[in-house]
Design an enzyme around this catalytic site. Structure first.
Site, PDB file in Angstrom:
ATOM      1  N   LYS A 114       0.815  -1.212   0.000  1.00  0.00           N
ATOM      2  CA  LYS A 114       0.000   0.000   0.000  1.00  0.00           C
ATOM      3  C   LYS A 114       0.849   1.263   0.000  1.00  0.00           C
ATOM      4  CE  LYS A 114      -4.181  -2.037   1.885  1.00  0.00           C
ATOM      5  NZ  LYS A 114      -5.466  -1.795   2.497  1.00  0.00           N
ATOM      6  N   LYS A 197      -4.320  -9.952  -8.158  1.00  0.00           N
ATOM      7  CA  LYS A 197      -5.636 -10.117  -7.525  1.00  0.00           C
ATOM      8  C   LYS A 197      -6.544  -8.955  -7.930  1.00  0.00           C
ATOM      9  CE  LYS A 197      -5.150  -7.605  -3.225  1.00  0.00           C
ATOM     10  NZ  LYS A 197      -5.654  -7.400  -1.889  1.00  0.00           N
ATOM     11  N   LYS A 200      -9.360  -2.922  -5.650  1.00  0.00           N
ATOM     12  CA  LYS A 200      -9.802  -1.561  -5.907  1.00  0.00           C
ATOM     13  C   LYS A 200      -8.657  -0.700  -6.446  1.00  0.00           C
ATOM     14  CE  LYS A 200     -13.218   1.233  -5.345  1.00  0.00           C
ATOM     15  NZ  LYS A 200     -14.587   0.905  -5.664  1.00  0.00           N
TER      16      LYS A 200
END
Ligand code: ADP
Ligand code: NA
Length: 330
Positions: A114, A197, A200
């Protein structure tokens, strides 16, 4: 209640949840209502680890709750609430921060992913410590089972370590939870790039199936899914990741086994599989959109469900926190 406890949280996001969230996590939330004393929350404290517009955050929190209800959470059978409504999360979060080693926190791969995405120099300390807040989220409810996708396994492991550490140092206080991960759906892949994967933030726009897309957009995304140059419809995650991902989605949404589907499509092309799966998807998202909108149109009911949920959650969380504080010498 004598049932085991389940706890999970999901971030409020702009737009909508995606098919990976639904198959990997939310579907299990719905199922566990039947067997567990289940607590589910919209984790708005986690959302502010990256910048948020306040009005949008409030709207997205309601949107997340509306989608969870539309997906089948029943406030009569589970406790649905918003994380920030229960102040004990932040309180136990601090305690857990003080029990976690810096090196231990640094090993969390989600932070690496992230922070890389947001720009490492702009990442907040909150983003770094969010797995530790998640530890508190879980331990406050004495959860036995934590339904999540594969990407969250490491955080549940951290939770187990910290529960054992606290119990060892201060005396038996927390239930040591286990991840509840359904292997078949633990990782749903991007429809355009089945090597990553569905997510979002990392997915390609056409590879991400948003649950609130127009049904015709959903159908289009399914029909243009990347497969391979072969023509055989067979489950083989290594050699045929695109086709296998479609078979997983199809099988989970319909209850047909993979073997049933392989047989059904024997001698047929990818087009037939995609056309049928597009129909299955449209049949799923169409009522989901309607139900979500119904909850959004009646914010009074929605807010009252969340207020009652927070009250129920708080009763449990406050008891756990009081015990932990007492043991700590507060
Ligand atoms: P995202 O990864 O898109 O940011 P979240 O981190 O908010 O989504 O994930 C919410 C829940 O959905 C978590 O339990 C996570 O493990 C699960 N999840 C997310 N993406 C997938 C996926 N592609 N396949 C299976 N489960 C997933
Ligand atoms: Na995730």
């Amino acid at each position: 209640s004598s049932r085991p406890r389940a706890l999970s949280g999901i971030q409020p996001t702009a737009g909508s949840f995606h098919l990976g969230n639904y198959l990997g996590a939310i579907r299990q939330y719905v199922a566990l209502q039947e067997t567990h004393d289940a607590f589910y929350m919209v984790v708005d404290l986690h959302a502010i680890t990256v910048p948020q517009d306040p009005a949008e955050l409030r709207a997205n929190t309601r949107l997340a709750a509306a989608q969870l209800l539309a997906a089948g959470l029943d406030p009569e059978r589970c406790t649905l609430f918003v994380q920030s409504h229960v102040p004990e999360h932040a309180q136990l979060g601090w305690v857990m921060n003080c029990l976690t080693g810096f090196g231990e926190a640094s090993r969390m791969t989600q932070f690496k992913d992230k922070s890389a995405r947001h720009g490492a120099d702009r990442a907040t300390v909150g983003l770094f410590t969010y797995p530790i807040l998640q530890v508190a989220d879980i331990l406050l409810y004495q959860a036995d089972a934590v339904p999540v996708g594969e990407d969250q396994r490491q955080h549940v492991e951290l939770t187990r370590d910290l529960a054992e550490r606290f119990n060892g140092r201060f005396g038996e206080t927390f239930t040591v939870p286990a991840p509840y991960i359904v292997k078949e759906v633990a990782k749903i892949y991007d429809l355009q790039d089945p090597s990553i994967k569905m997510s979002k933030s990392a997915s390609t726009p056409k590879g991400l199936v948003n649950l609130l897309d127009e049904p015709k957009t959903t159908a289009k995304k399914v029909k243009s899914a990347v497969t391979d140059t072969d023509t055989v419809i067979r489950f083989d995650a290594e050699e045929k990741p695109g086709v296998s991902n479609l078979l997983t989605i199809y099988s989970t949404l319909t209850g047909a086994t993979i073997a049933d589907l392989e047989q059904k499509y024997e001698g047929k092309g990818y087009g037939a599989l995609k056309t049928d799966l597009a129909e299955v998807m449209v049949d799923f998202v169409t009522p989901f959109r309607v139900r979500t909108q119904e909850y959004l149109d009646d914010t009074e009911t929605l807010d009252s469900i969340l207020a009652k949920g927070a009250e129920k959650a708080r009763a449990v969380a406050a008891e756990t926190l009081a015990d932990a504080y007492d043991k700590l010498g507060f």
